[in-house]
Motif scaffolding. Structure first.
Motif: not given
Length: 92
Positions: A50-75
């Motif tokens: 799950a940590g590697r998933l989040m790392e990859g998710t955030m890398a894609l978010v950054k590449e696309r010039g986006l932001k995240v709004q975490p709602v899930c407690g884990y995120a």
């Protein structure tokens, strides 16, 4: 390569390890991806997937010039432990 793929049809980022799947669902609102749910197959829990998933998710978010709004407690907790991604978090 982080191994995380964007399953656009299902609106989620996915990471397959050991033939099992971990995913983070998202909902795009403008330039923000809301992350309501992160889940890993029970066979992957405790292995860092799950940590590697989040790392990859955030890398894609950054590449696309986006932001995240975490709602899930884990995120939310993962992002608090990884301040290097703070500028990708909406409202930071």
């Amino acid at each position: 390569m982080h191994g995380v793929t964007d399953n656009v049809a299902r609106s989620r980022f996915e990471l397959e390890e050991e033939g099992k799947l971990a995913f983070s669902e998202y909902r795009q609102q403008g330039n923000v991806l809301v992350l309501p749910h992160v889940e890993a197959d029970p066979a992957l829990r405790g292995k860092g997937t799950a940590g590697r998933l989040m790392e990859g998710t955030m890398a894609l978010v950054k590449e696309r010039g986006l932001k995240v709004q975490p709602v899930c407690g884990y995120a939310v907790a993962w992002l608090q432990r990884h301040p290097e991604w703070a500028e990708q978090v909406e409202g930071s």
